[in-house]
Structures are given as structure tokens and as C-alpha cells.
Scaffold this active site. Sequence first.
Site, short mmCIF file in Angstrom:
data_model
loop_
_atom_site.label_atom_id
_atom_site.label_comp_id
_atom_site.label_asym_id
_atom_site.label_seq_id
_atom_site.Cartn_x
_atom_site.Cartn_y
_atom_site.Cartn_z
N SER A 151 0.81 -1.15 0.21
CA SER A 151 0.06 -0.17 0.04
C SER A 151 0.93 1.18 -0.10
CB SER A 151 -0.86 -0.21 1.14
OG SER A 151 -1.46 1.39 1.46
N TYR A 179 -2.00 -1.20 10.43
CA TYR A 179 -2.18 -1.67 9.08
C TYR A 179 -1.01 -0.73 8.20
CZ TYR A 179 -4.09 -1.37 4.43
OH TYR A 179 -4.19 -1.32 2.83
N LYS A 183 2.09 -2.84 6.19
CA LYS A 183 2.48 -2.53 4.85
C LYS A 183 3.77 -2.35 4.67
CE LYS A 183 -1.50 -3.93 3.31
NZ LYS A 183 -1.79 -4.98 2.41
P1 NDP Z 1 -11.37 -6.49 0.56
O1 NDP Z 1 -11.40 -6.05 2.00
O2 NDP Z 1 -12.20 -5.91 -0.36
O3 NDP Z 1 -10.86 -7.73 0.30
C1 NDP Z 1 -10.13 -8.50 1.19
C2 NDP Z 1 -10.00 -9.83 0.83
O4 NDP Z 1 -8.83 -10.52 1.67
C3 NDP Z 1 -11.19 -10.72 0.66
O5 NDP Z 1 -10.95 -11.51 -0.51
C4 NDP Z 1 -10.80 -11.66 1.94
O6 NDP Z 1 -11.51 -12.86 1.98
C5 NDP Z 1 -9.25 -11.75 2.13
N1 NDP Z 1 -8.82 -11.97 3.33
C6 NDP Z 1 -8.84 -11.41 4.19
N2 NDP Z 1 -8.39 -12.03 5.36
C7 NDP Z 1 -7.80 -13.24 4.92
C8 NDP Z 1 -7.10 -14.51 5.48
N3 NDP Z 1 -6.92 -14.43 6.66
N4 NDP Z 1 -6.94 -15.35 4.69
C9 NDP Z 1 -7.32 -15.27 3.31
N5 NDP Z 1 -7.97 -14.42 2.49
C10 NDP Z 1 -8.22 -13.30 3.52
O7 NDP Z 1 -9.93 -5.43 0.47
P2 NDP Z 1 -9.13 -4.64 -0.86
O8 NDP Z 1 -9.53 -5.17 -2.04
O9 NDP Z 1 -9.34 -3.23 -0.58
O10 NDP Z 1 -7.75 -5.03 -0.50
C11 NDP Z 1 -6.91 -6.09 -1.11
C12 NDP Z 1 -5.39 -5.71 -0.70
O11 NDP Z 1 -5.11 -4.66 -1.39
C13 NDP Z 1 -5.10 -5.80 0.48
O12 NDP Z 1 -3.82 -6.19 0.87
C14 NDP Z 1 -5.13 -4.18 0.96
O13 NDP Z 1 -4.33 -3.86 2.25
C15 NDP Z 1 -4.28 -3.58 -0.27
N6 NDP Z 1 -4.82 -2.38 -0.38
C16 NDP Z 1 -6.10 -1.87 -0.63
C17 NDP Z 1 -6.45 -0.40 -0.83
C18 NDP Z 1 -7.80 0.10 -0.82
O14 NDP Z 1 -7.69 1.27 -0.84
N7 NDP Z 1 -8.62 -0.55 -0.91
C19 NDP Z 1 -5.11 0.60 -0.79
C20 NDP Z 1 -3.85 -0.09 -0.86
C21 NDP Z 1 -3.71 -1.45 -0.62
P3 NDP Z 1 -12.92 -12.94 2.45
O15 NDP Z 1 -13.86 -12.51 1.32
O16 NDP Z 1 -13.16 -14.73 2.54
O17 NDP Z 1 -13.23 -12.33 3.66
#
Ligand code: NDP
Length: 266
Positions: A151, A179, A183
Site C-alpha cells: 500500500s 495496518y 504494509k
Molecule cells: P477487501 O476487504 O475488499 O478484500 C479483502 C480480501 O482479503 C477478501 O477476499 C478476503 O477474503 C481476503 N482475506 C482477508 N483475510 C484473509 C485471510 N486471513 N485469509 C485469506 N484471505 C483473507 O480489500 P481490498 O480489495 O481493498 O484489499 C486487497 C489488498 O489491497 C489488501 O492487502 C489491502 O491492504 C490492499 N490495499 C487496498 C487499498 C484500498 O484502498 N482498498 C489501498 C492499498 C492497498 P474473504 O472475502 O473470504 O473475507
Amino acid sequence: MASQGFIIDFSHACIVVTGGNRGIGLEISKAIAKAGGKVAIVYNSSPDASEVADKIEREFRVKAKAYKCDVADSDLVSQTFLKIDKELGPITGLVANAGITIQKPAMEMTTQDFNNIFNVNVLGVFNTARAAAKLWTDRKYKEGSIVINSSMSARIYNRKGAHEPITQARYPFNFPVFYNASKAAVSNLCKGLAAEWAPHNIRVNAIAPGYVDTGIVEVPENVRQYINDNVPVGRFAKPAEITGQTVLLLSNYASYMTGGEYLIDG
Ligand code: NDP
């Protein structure tokens, strides 16, 4: 002769996308499938992940399957990667995308909050990267690409620039301190793994998105407005806008790129 354009062909690829069932990960899964690659979606608890995989399979006519696996559980991750390798593989790439956040004032953060975040965002990335690298180094044909979803918060607190420290009074929500720290940790982990695994032809890179419209960023309207006012392009990214760099890093076009961290922050 008509130009073929710039084509990424994943028809021989099988890529694991953790958190590939929704948000940014879902768009990455679709982009891989669109380029002809098989996709293994690793998810934690969403009840519809298998339906999501089925839908990708139908839409893009590639194999796609969902695997329930908590990335924080090292043994389960190893077992799951062996299973994916057997059922869909051989695995050729990994997008370590799964992540969580907890948004509250630093004073209220607990040890449990710290453990929850670091277990998924740091240990989860390490567990999955190692499971993939083990498969690749055990094989005769050693090669693989890992893309870690870090991130921009790994290094930036102030959208106006690091030289102009921002105060809580000017920033209308709490920094998710654990968080952000997690990162920063994975961005460093990326460089360490890239250096150690380069002799095995395993590339490890990180993407560092800015604000992306997904479930992880639930902010009130005034905060959204504040962010829009401070991002030069004036808006959040759509999840699909994070896919281009990810797909490039997974592909052979990026064969000389490793240990890098690429901002996608508008
Ligand atoms: P979402 O909350 O939309 O999705 C998170 C995903 O991670 C889900 O598919 C969830 O699965 C999965 N997940 C969470 N915990 C676990 C676990 N213990 N084991 C397996 N899978 C897990 O988040 P985003 O799409 O926004 O984020 C995706 C990545 O991008 C993250 O790492 C986030 O930090 C990073 N990011 C996001 C930003 C943003 O602004 N959105 C900016 C910068 C980075 P399930 O559906 O089963 O819970």
C-alpha cells in the site's frame, strides 16, 4: 500487416490470488483469466467465493477454483498450495493480495488488533510466498513470479508530500497505524525475498495502491471529499485500475524486474 498490439499471454499460467474473490483481488483474478490464465482464488470466509470462481470460469473459459484457506495458518497454506498445484497447476505465479485493517485511534489499539493485522498482512504474505517458492525450487524447472499487494501507506502519511507533516487536526480520520506498519513490513519483506530467491529465478515485487474503492475503505463522505481534494486525479481508484501493473509484473515482460515497489496512487 496489422499490429498485434501488446499481448500478455497467460495460457500456460496458473496463478494463485489470495483474496481473489472480491475487491482488488477479484479484478486481478479476472484480468489473469482474461489473458487465458488459470486462477486459484484463496479466500477466508466469504460464502460466495466458489460462485465467483465459477462465474470467472464461464465468462473467460479458463479453469478457476476457490480454496478456503486462512493465509495466517502456515500449515494450512502449505497443504492448500500442494492441493492447488495438483488440481489446477503447476502454479506459476502468486498475487499475495489478502489483507485486513482495523481503523481506530492508536490509543485504543490492542495487542489482539496488532496480532490480527500482522498475522494476515505480514505472516500471510510470507506463508503464501514461501509455499509457492518451495514448489518452484523443488521442481526441475525453477521459475515464478510473486506480486505482493502492499500500500502507499507503507511509506506515505501525507498526500501533500512527505516534507509537509500532516497533523491529526488537518486529517479527518485516524491513521490505521498497525495496518500502515504492516504494509511497511511487507514492502521490506518483498526486497528480502527478492534478493534471496533471485538465484532461483523467482521474482518478488510489490504494488502500492493509493485509495481504492473497496470494502476495506469505508469512510464518511467528508473524509472521501478530503481524500479526493488531496489526490491529484481527484478521485479513488476503481479496483480494475490496479490490475495492469500486477499483470505486467506476473508476466515475462517483467523478467528483469524484482524487489521493486510500484505506486499506483493517482
Ligand atoms: P477487501 O476487504 O475488499 O478484500 C479483502 C480480501 O482479503 C477478501 O477476499 C478476503 O477474503 C481476503 N482475506 C482477508 N483475510 C484473509 C485471510 N486471513 N485469509 C485469506 N484471505 C483473507 O480489500 P481490498 O480489495 O481493498 O484489499 C486487497 C489488498 O489491497 C489488501 O492487502 C489491502 O491492504 C490492499 N490495499 C487496498 C487499498 C484500498 O484502498 N482498498 C489501498 C492499498 C492497498 P474473504 O472475502 O473470504 O473475507
